[in-house]
Design an enzyme around this catalytic site. Sequence first.
Site, PDB file in Angstrom:
ATOM      1  N   GLY A   1       0.855  -1.188   0.000  1.00 14.20           N
ATOM      2  CA  GLY A   1       0.000   0.000   0.000  1.00 14.20           C
ATOM      3  C   GLY A   1       0.887   1.232   0.000  1.00 14.20           C
TER       4      GLY A   1
ATOM      5  N   CYS B   1      -9.425  22.803  16.006  1.00 14.88           N
ATOM      6  CA  CYS B   1      -9.404  23.127  17.431  1.00 14.88           C
ATOM      7  C   CYS B   1      -8.927  21.947  18.271  1.00 14.88           C
ATOM      8  CB  CYS B   1     -10.788  23.581  17.861  1.00 14.88           C
ATOM      9  SG  CYS B   1     -11.341  24.942  16.839  1.00 14.88           S
TER      10      CYS B   1
HETATM   11  C1  LIG Z   1      -2.604  -2.226   5.685  1.00 10.66           C
HETATM   12  C2  LIG Z   1      -2.420  -3.541   5.075  1.00 10.66           C
HETATM   13  C3  LIG Z   1      -1.571  -3.693   3.970  1.00 10.66           C
HETATM   14  C4  LIG Z   1      -0.759  -2.573   3.385  1.00 10.66           C
HETATM   15  O1  LIG Z   1       0.243  -2.144   4.247  1.00 10.66           O
HETATM   16  P1  LIG Z   1       1.336  -1.101   3.742  1.00 10.66           P
HETATM   17  O2  LIG Z   1       2.205  -0.913   4.922  1.00 10.66           O
HETATM   18  O3  LIG Z   1       0.623   0.128   3.360  1.00 10.66           O
HETATM   19  O4  LIG Z   1       2.053  -1.717   2.594  1.00 10.66           O
HETATM   20  C5  LIG Z   1      -1.466  -4.947   3.384  1.00 10.66           C
HETATM   21  N1  LIG Z   1      -2.164  -5.994   3.881  1.00 10.66           N
HETATM   22  C6  LIG Z   1      -2.985  -5.881   4.944  1.00 10.66           C
HETATM   23  C7  LIG Z   1      -3.722  -7.068   5.424  1.00 10.66           C
HETATM   24  C8  LIG Z   1      -3.147  -4.658   5.573  1.00 10.66           C
HETATM   25  O5  LIG Z   1      -3.956  -4.552   6.630  1.00 10.66           O
END
Ligand SMILES: *Cc1c(COP(=O)(O)O)cnc(C)c1O
Length: 424
Positions: free
Chosen positions: A275, A342
């Site tokens: 991600g 705030c």
């Molecule tokens: C959040 C998440 C990801 C992505 O994590 P990154 O650190 O953004 O790469 C992948 N798999 C699962 C199950 C997640 O919860």
Amino acid sequence: MDYFNYKDNELYAEDLKVSSLVQEYGSPLYIYSKATLVRHMRAFEEALAGKKHLICYAVKANCNLSLLSLMKSLGAGFDVVSEGELRRVLKIGADPKKVIFSGVGKTRAELTLAVKSGIGCINVESEAELKLLSKICAELKCPAQVALRVNPDVDAKTHPSISTGLKGNKFGIAAEDAFALYQQVAADPYLQVSGIDCHIGSQMTSNGPIAEATEKLLSLYGKLEQAGILVDHIDIGGGLGVTYNDETPPSPYEYMAAVLKRVGGRDVSIYVEPGRAMVANAGILACSVLYLKQTATKNFCIVDAGMSDLIRPALYNSWMNIVECRKSNDPKILCDVVGPICESDDFLGRDRKLAVQQGDIIAVRGAGAYGMSMASNYNARRLPCEILVDGSAVEVIRRRQDFEDLWAQERQLAFDAEGKLLHP
Ligand SMILES: *Cc1c(COP(=O)(O)O)cnc(C)c1O
């Protein structure tokens, strides 16, 4: 590497001047670089070339439909963690076979939609969830592909809030318990063993933890193989870190090499769920300096973006790089960059040295992941506009909210002076 660079002391998003974009589309403004996203996706593809694999972009990092659509066109699958995210990827026409569903608290409705959609894999996180899934599949007379999310009890060596693979976390199934549950899956008339999954944390800046987790998954893989339970894929989750400040995370190539080295010649497909590494550095949040304020102890640079637009600093005390969009030789001031909300924790950065004046545009870099996707309407603020830059072309991919949008789902009851409800 990204495509936000200075030319003649002006910050550009690819070929467009950030300050001009803010003038045109307003402030605060999320700006994404298409070339950066393409580059990141290609880097993962190259890192896995020659091995069966699926790159499942973790939708929660940034779920804008246009960004999802771009990822789909580049060949990505998707990792979703809610019905809303699943519906988003179905809406952009993602191949359900390339969608996997993670999360510790999937509801019956969410599992039902996943089964009916025929998605590639459901990453089950508990025995109770497995029971419910089995029941749903039997009721629908519909099969489902299953992986168990194993908690490998590995320290991701990252911020505690984003560590997910330790024994004390709510995530996953203890490695010791997974084998018996896989036997249940294998014996189920509707469930099919598809993979072994883990996700140990986020913003990891070394290879050690993922290598250790891979070894634990492989040991389970071996045990299952001996028992005649064949696994089609190993999913190492997301979590590869990015450079916000001076971190030096491995490249996707180095990261995947650490995994592939351990997988060796085993005939198994590798799934990865990036991600942050995909989108963080592909986005910036540009905003305007409203006021400079000097107090007895501190200087404040008050900007028109706050924790409602970008909560990472307030929530995790994350350090994010804040830069002037026009570099000048003016003296730098030491200041806290704060928002209009705030809350004392409403800050974007503390103790920064910036040469800024009222009316200037500044940018928070690395804001593409967990920026807009965590934004809220707190203080009745409108969600910002998002644009996607492609060379010298630009498209709005989410308009700024209207004020009407803020209360569109609400009812406005009317009362008399005694507080009695007046009927329309
Ligand atoms: C959040 C998440 C990801 C992505 O994590 P990154 O650190 O953004 O790469 C992948 N798999 C699962 C199950 C997640 O919860």
